[in-house]
Design a protein around this motif. Structure first.
Motif, mmCIF file in Angstrom:
data_model
loop_
_atom_site.group_PDB
_atom_site.id
_atom_site.type_symbol
_atom_site.label_atom_id
_atom_site.label_comp_id
_atom_site.label_asym_id
_atom_site.label_seq_id
_atom_site.Cartn_x
_atom_site.Cartn_y
_atom_site.Cartn_z
ATOM 1 N N ALA A 24 0.638 -0.798 -0.045
ATOM 2 C CA ALA A 24 -0.265 0.169 0.215
ATOM 3 C C ALA A 24 1.056 1.665 -0.216
ATOM 4 O O ALA A 24 2.234 0.879 0.381
ATOM 5 C CB ALA A 24 -0.619 0.432 1.676
ATOM 6 N N ASP A 25 0.392 2.512 -0.119
ATOM 7 C CA ASP A 25 0.832 3.849 -0.086
ATOM 8 C C ASP A 25 1.374 3.912 1.326
ATOM 9 O O ASP A 25 0.658 3.797 2.260
ATOM 10 C CB ASP A 25 -0.143 4.425 -0.744
ATOM 11 C CG ASP A 25 0.382 5.717 -1.480
ATOM 12 O OD1 ASP A 25 0.282 6.592 -2.065
ATOM 13 O OD2 ASP A 25 1.403 6.639 0.875
ATOM 14 N N ILE A 72 -0.137 7.062 2.658
ATOM 15 C CA ILE A 72 -1.284 7.186 3.283
ATOM 16 C C ILE A 72 -1.705 5.922 4.906
ATOM 17 O O ILE A 72 -2.498 6.355 5.423
ATOM 18 C CB ILE A 72 -2.213 6.686 2.313
ATOM 19 C CG1 ILE A 72 -2.061 7.213 0.862
ATOM 20 C CG2 ILE A 72 -3.428 6.392 2.689
ATOM 21 C CD1 ILE A 72 -2.946 7.094 -0.223
ATOM 22 N N ALA A 95 -2.804 6.825 7.879
ATOM 23 C CA ALA A 95 -4.409 6.445 8.810
ATOM 24 C C ALA A 95 -3.597 6.267 10.098
ATOM 25 O O ALA A 95 -4.386 6.852 11.374
ATOM 26 C CB ALA A 95 -4.537 5.398 8.212
ATOM 27 N N MET A 121 -3.865 9.447 12.919
ATOM 28 C CA MET A 121 -5.017 9.226 13.399
ATOM 29 C C MET A 121 -5.579 9.007 14.481
ATOM 30 O O MET A 121 -6.380 8.515 15.276
ATOM 31 C CB MET A 121 -5.953 9.776 11.686
ATOM 32 C CG MET A 121 -7.231 10.778 12.577
ATOM 33 S SD MET A 121 -7.983 10.996 10.468
ATOM 34 C CE MET A 121 -9.553 11.242 11.368
ATOM 35 N N LEU A 122 -5.212 7.547 13.892
ATOM 36 C CA LEU A 122 -6.156 6.400 14.972
ATOM 37 C C LEU A 122 -5.672 6.820 15.720
ATOM 38 O O LEU A 122 -6.066 6.521 17.188
ATOM 39 C CB LEU A 122 -5.317 5.329 13.967
ATOM 40 C CG LEU A 122 -5.962 3.902 15.442
ATOM 41 C CD1 LEU A 122 -7.066 3.817 15.250
ATOM 42 C CD2 LEU A 122 -5.231 2.025 14.438
ATOM 43 N N PHE A 141 -2.488 15.463 -4.723
ATOM 44 C CA PHE A 141 -3.037 13.766 -4.964
ATOM 45 C C PHE A 141 -2.591 13.513 -7.018
ATOM 46 O O PHE A 141 -1.741 12.910 -6.981
ATOM 47 C CB PHE A 141 -3.791 12.945 -4.933
ATOM 48 C CG PHE A 141 -4.073 12.111 -3.490
ATOM 49 C CD1 PHE A 141 -2.540 11.866 -3.161
ATOM 50 C CD2 PHE A 141 -4.762 13.010 -2.198
ATOM 51 C CE1 PHE A 141 -1.907 11.134 -1.641
ATOM 52 C CE2 PHE A 141 -4.148 11.913 -0.575
ATOM 53 C CZ PHE A 141 -2.705 11.293 -0.541
ATOM 54 N N PRO A 175 -8.312 12.118 4.576
ATOM 55 C CA PRO A 175 -9.229 10.784 4.392
ATOM 56 C C PRO A 175 -10.754 11.089 3.162
ATOM 57 O O PRO A 175 -10.477 10.560 2.345
ATOM 58 C CB PRO A 175 -9.710 10.649 5.683
ATOM 59 C CG PRO A 175 -9.504 11.964 6.601
ATOM 60 C CD PRO A 175 -7.756 12.429 5.817
ATOM 61 N N LEU A 199 -9.045 10.752 -0.340
ATOM 62 C CA LEU A 199 -8.930 9.267 -0.370
ATOM 63 C C LEU A 199 -9.843 8.505 -0.355
ATOM 64 O O LEU A 199 -9.879 7.858 -1.693
ATOM 65 C CB LEU A 199 -7.337 8.505 0.313
ATOM 66 C CG LEU A 199 -6.757 8.973 1.126
ATOM 67 C CD1 LEU A 199 -5.868 8.687 2.017
ATOM 68 C CD2 LEU A 199 -6.145 8.554 -0.091
ATOM 69 N N SER A 226 -9.615 6.748 10.880
ATOM 70 C CA SER A 226 -8.388 6.217 10.394
ATOM 71 C C SER A 226 -8.774 4.490 9.905
ATOM 72 O O SER A 226 -8.112 4.856 9.082
ATOM 73 C CB SER A 226 -7.569 6.395 11.782
ATOM 74 O OG SER A 226 -8.769 5.432 12.569
ATOM 75 N N ILE A 244 -9.520 4.625 6.083
ATOM 76 C CA ILE A 244 -8.285 5.703 5.216
ATOM 77 C C ILE A 244 -7.211 4.366 5.334
ATOM 78 O O ILE A 244 -6.685 3.698 4.246
ATOM 79 C CB ILE A 244 -7.781 6.176 5.604
ATOM 80 C CG1 ILE A 244 -8.100 7.170 6.624
ATOM 81 C CG2 ILE A 244 -6.833 6.975 5.165
ATOM 82 C CD1 ILE A 244 -7.495 8.928 7.413
ATOM 83 N N TYR A 245 -7.349 3.549 7.347
ATOM 84 C CA TYR A 245 -5.802 1.924 6.664
ATOM 85 C C TYR A 245 -6.559 1.294 5.611
ATOM 86 O O TYR A 245 -6.033 0.840 4.490
ATOM 87 C CB TYR A 245 -6.290 1.935 7.893
ATOM 88 C CG TYR A 245 -4.619 0.719 7.794
ATOM 89 C CD1 TYR A 245 -3.350 1.444 8.238
ATOM 90 C CD2 TYR A 245 -5.638 -0.427 8.171
ATOM 91 C CE1 TYR A 245 -2.498 -0.108 7.867
ATOM 92 C CE2 TYR A 245 -4.177 -1.595 8.098
ATOM 93 C CZ TYR A 245 -3.163 -1.120 7.774
ATOM 94 O OH TYR A 245 -2.085 -2.259 8.726
ATOM 95 N N ALA A 301 -6.028 2.368 2.450
ATOM 96 C CA ALA A 301 -4.610 2.323 1.794
ATOM 97 C C ALA A 301 -3.878 1.678 0.758
ATOM 98 O O ALA A 301 -3.453 1.797 -0.041
ATOM 99 C CB ALA A 301 -3.308 2.867 3.193
ATOM 100 N N PHE A 302 -4.823 0.038 0.988
ATOM 101 C CA PHE A 302 -4.753 -0.834 -0.039
ATOM 102 C C PHE A 302 -5.445 -1.322 -0.804
ATOM 103 O O PHE A 302 -6.251 -2.262 -1.321
ATOM 104 C CB PHE A 302 -4.161 -1.749 0.768
ATOM 105 C CG PHE A 302 -4.862 -1.917 1.776
ATOM 106 C CD1 PHE A 302 -4.121 -1.687 3.409
ATOM 107 C CD2 PHE A 302 -5.902 -2.424 2.708
ATOM 108 C CE1 PHE A 302 -4.432 -1.990 4.385
ATOM 109 C CE2 PHE A 302 -6.327 -3.112 3.403
ATOM 110 C CZ PHE A 302 -5.321 -2.943 4.773
ATOM 111 N N LEU A 354 -5.759 -3.234 -3.388
ATOM 112 C CA LEU A 354 -6.133 -4.482 -3.325
ATOM 113 C C LEU A 354 -7.843 -4.960 -3.655
ATOM 114 O O LEU A 354 -8.199 -5.467 -3.764
ATOM 115 C CB LEU A 354 -5.058 -4.830 -2.041
ATOM 116 C CG LEU A 354 -5.546 -6.377 -2.017
ATOM 117 C CD1 LEU A 354 -4.195 -6.813 -2.354
ATOM 118 C CD2 LEU A 354 -5.543 -6.918 -0.052
#
Lengths: 335, 426
Positions: free
Chosen positions: A102-103, A106, A110, A113-114, B115, B328, B331, B371, B374-375, B378-379, B382
């Protein structure tokens, strides 16, 4: 005499705030040198600090106000807890960026923020509604008594420098600095780690497991940043408030300022911490401009390290060498 | 004559009805040698992107619910309900959703625009702040009308955006680092400036509060963004035309990126700097311009927020979340300007819901959910590949079935089930 005391305050404050920066920047360096940009350092620091402070709080509650027999042993345990938490949290970044390609920026955003949100929610859950600050016990400081000395009523120059704010995190961070420097420059492992950040394909062709090396790189950065988070909270002094005031990002700047090299990072951290401390002490140091008539003049000093970093970056951008392959997920199939 | 008219109208109706019918049919059945339109749609990348975002959102919300269950099982269901329904429960809350989504759209556009042109604008918080400061300076000190203040906000953001652009284009310093540094420099500069321009502070007008700017309504009413009666419509003075303007700006950015040569050049630079250079595009200019536009967008966001007149700028030592939340938002929408409108609405919707979850739960539960989203995004690549594969498999299966049922050619024995049956009947 007064001037000397302030000088001592300045030195002790500089060391105090340089320690978290040093740890975090070393962590960032380990990760980036193995090829993964770790922008999540801020979040990892928060998680490390959260775990360490919760541990200290639990021990303190069970003691019922009495001072433990061996406070430094408990502090050591708290540091280990912080390191462990930071390490585990950093695995989330490693998983996303190494396994899933993954990027990295990014994924790191995340996690940044978490972490503070998680810290606040957990603090609420443990301490009750609205109580977000986790206080840390005062007995974690190392006092002159620990060395069989007697604290004087009016501490002199050296006593202030050493004992005004001396915590176990300081010697541990210095130890980490020495070990990292040696491992980086003198061992086979260090060379392999660096090769994964420069040219992973070449490293792979020589039988180095790039994925494993990058996992180790991120994990170590998590461990360092976790300890760094606890070190910051200890330095800030008012307990853990679900943030580390941007020190994770500052650590990244220190790392770049230090050109991804341990010893230079150490000096860069000292430099940043010096200005941070100056911003608090400027009014009492005679030869510094104290900007009378300017409201909230502490912001001028707070701004300086950032501006100086930008100037240095602008001047040295030609010689500044970031690891070549950082930020690019390693794909075995690519050439 | 009259008859003719009615006949004509009837014919028109019939024709329209037929056309509509044909269109509906074409969604599901292949016509004019084209495959069914729905099938074309689900093969499209944008559809798959939306689907993968929705999947991320769904997983994120589920994760949040599990978290609520762990934290406080008794109130979990109520908390989830508050989170998901508050925004629409009454006009005032809805106005709140629109109000807080307005700056989010702008910072989301800033991050998303960058972006698309290959840059990571993590400097949106600083650009947003500078925009807010410029707007407030124009409103309080220069007594300018609201639209000039918005232009000033744009200028403030653009200046903050230009700096990382210049550092990247001319000095080859990574824009992420410059942005992070200038977020803090911007914060300190704004704090320092506001505290040293006494007429901007509330305390100058007889209040004790020296840490925030004065209410706009007391010094310059013309600086307030017009409300056009929206405030009475929603029963909330949070409402003004800012949201409408933000949507319009999003549309403009969409057109700029997708329909103009200029936008194409900027995107080409982000895609491959060297080939863009080879094609005769000035890549240094493009990088700087991209950052200036991104910064200007974030700056306008700051203007929208503070020129509404309901919020006062408060001097703080930490950066505000609005700028970071642009990340976010962008994204979630895969940086599509139109999508950003909806993702900003979503983020602000559950944030308003999150405030209603207090005091049983900390409102930061929402940040955790975002979050997680966004996590996951991020993939998203996939995710997208999995969804694409699933859809492709599905279509293949159906096509196989289709071919089995209907004979396409008589000679094709492998699929020809029906011809033999016909022969029997014959």
């Amino acid at each position: 005499m007064l001037g000397l005391n302030i000088f001592a305050d300045l030195i002790s404050g500089t060391i105090l705030f340089a320690i978290p920066l040093l740890l975090v920047a070393l962590g960032g360096m380990t990760s980036e040198r193995s090829g993964t940009i770790n922008i999540a350092l801020e979040g990892i620091m928060i998680v490390g600090a959260l775990a360490g402070c919760l541990f200290l709080r639990a021990v303190n509650t069970s003691l019922n106000g009495t001072i433990p027999n061996n406070p430094q042993l408990i502090m050591l345990a708290a540091i280990l807890v912080a390191a462990l938490a930071g390490g585990i949290f950093s695995l989330l970044l490693a998983f996303a960026s190494i396994n899933l390609k993954a990027d990295q920026t990014i994924g790191g955003t995340a996690l940044n923020m978490l972490a503070p949100a998680f810290a606040i929610v957990l603090a609420w859950a443990i301490q009750g509604q609205g109580q977000t600050t986790i206080y840390i016990p005062s007995w974690i400081a190392i006092r002159p008594e620990n060395f069989g000395l007697i604290a004087s009523a009016t501490p002199g120059f050296w006593e202030t420098v050493i004992f005004k704010s001396f915590y176990l995190t300081t010697p541990i961070a210095l130890l980490i600095l020495i070990v990292t420097t040696i491992v980086y420059n003198k061992t086979r492992f260090g060379l392999r780690l660096r090769s994964c950040g420069e040219h992973p394909q070449a490293a792979d062709s020589l039988g180095i497991n790039v994925y494993k090396m990058r996992y180790i790189g991120v994990l170590i950065s998590g461990i360092f940043a976790g300890i760094g988070g606890l070190a910051f909270t200890v330095a800030a002094g008012s307990g853990f408030q679900s943030d580390v005031a941007g020190y994770g990002f500052l650590g990244l700047a220190v790392m770049i300022f230090g050109n991804w090299k341990p010893i230079r990072i150490f000096f860069a951290a000292l430099f940043f911490a010096l200005f941070k401390t100056l911003s608090g002490l400027a009014s009492s140091i005679p030869f510094l401009p104290d900007f009378t008539g300017v409201a909230n003049s502490q912001y001028i000093y707070l701004m300086l390290p950032y501006i100086v970093t930008m100037i240095v970056l602008a001047l040295t951008s030609k010689s500044s060498r970031a690891p070549k392959a950082e930020g690019i997920p390693y794909d075995k199939g690519l050439r | 004559m009259k008859n003719n008219f009615w006949n004509g109208l009837g014919g028109w109706f019939k024709k329209t009805a037929q056309n509509i019918g044909r269109w509906f049919k074409s969604l599901f059945v292949s016509m004019d040698d084209k495959e069914p339109k729905l099938r074309t749609l689900i093969k499209k990348d944008s559809f798959i992107a939306v689907l993968s975002s929705l999947t991320s959102i769904l997983i994120g919300v589920l994760f949040g619910f599990v978290l609520l269950l762990i934290l406080n099982p008794g109130h979990a269901l109520g908390g989830l309900g508050a989170m998901l329904t508050t925004g629409l429960s009454n006009p005032v809350s809805f106005a709140n959703v629109l109000y807080s989504s307005t700056p989010l759209i702008m910072t989301g556009l800033a991050v998303g625009f960058a972006f698309r042109t290959g840059l990571f604008d993590i400097g949106a918080p600083g650009q947003y702040l500078m925009g807010a400061f410029f707007a407030l300076y124009g409103a309080i000190i220069l007594s300018l009308p609201w639209w000039v203040c918005l232009l000033l906000a744009m200028l403030g953001g653009a200046i903050m955006g230009a700096i990382p652009g210049i550092f990247k284009a001319l000095l080859n310093v990574n824009e992420v680092i410059t942005c992070i540094m200038f977020n803090w420099i911007g914060l300190f500069v704004v704090n320092l400036s506001i505290s040293n321009i006494p007429p901007m502070l509330q305390s100058y007008y007889g209040s004790v509060q020296a840490d925030r700017t004065v209410k706009l309504i007391t010094v310059n009413e013309s600086a307030l963004i017009p409300r056009w009666g929206l405030d009475t419509l929603f029963g909330s003075n949070y409402m003004n035309i800012g949201f409408i303007l933000a949507v319009l700006i999003a549309v403009v950015i969409f057109i700029l990126l997708n329909k103009t040569t200029f936008g194409y050049e900027l995107k080409a630079c982000g895609f491959n700097k060297n080939s863009a250079k080879y094609a005769g595009i000035n890549e240094k200019k493009s990088i700087i311009l991209s950052m200036i536009i991104a910064g200007a967008l974030a700056g306008i966001g700051g203007g929208f927020y503070y020129l509404s007149g309901v919020s006062q700028y408060q001097i703080a030592k930490v950066l505000q979340g609005v700028g970071f939340n642009g990340i976010p938002v962008a994204l979630l929408a895969s940086s599509n300007p139109i999508g950003i409108i909806f993702s900003a609405l979503f983020v602000s919707y559950i944030t308003v819901g999150g405030n209603a979850m207090q005091p049983e739960f900390a409102k930061e539960v929402i940040d955790i959910i975002i979050s997680v989203i966004i996590y996951l995004s991020a993939f998203s690549l996939l995710f997208r590949n999995i969804i694409k594969k699933k859809i492709a498999e599905r279509i293949e299966k159906k096509e196989l079935k289709y071919q089995l049922k209907t004979p396409t050619s008589v000679g094709d024995e492998g699929h020809g089930v029906l011809p033999s049956e016909q022969e029997k009947e014959g």
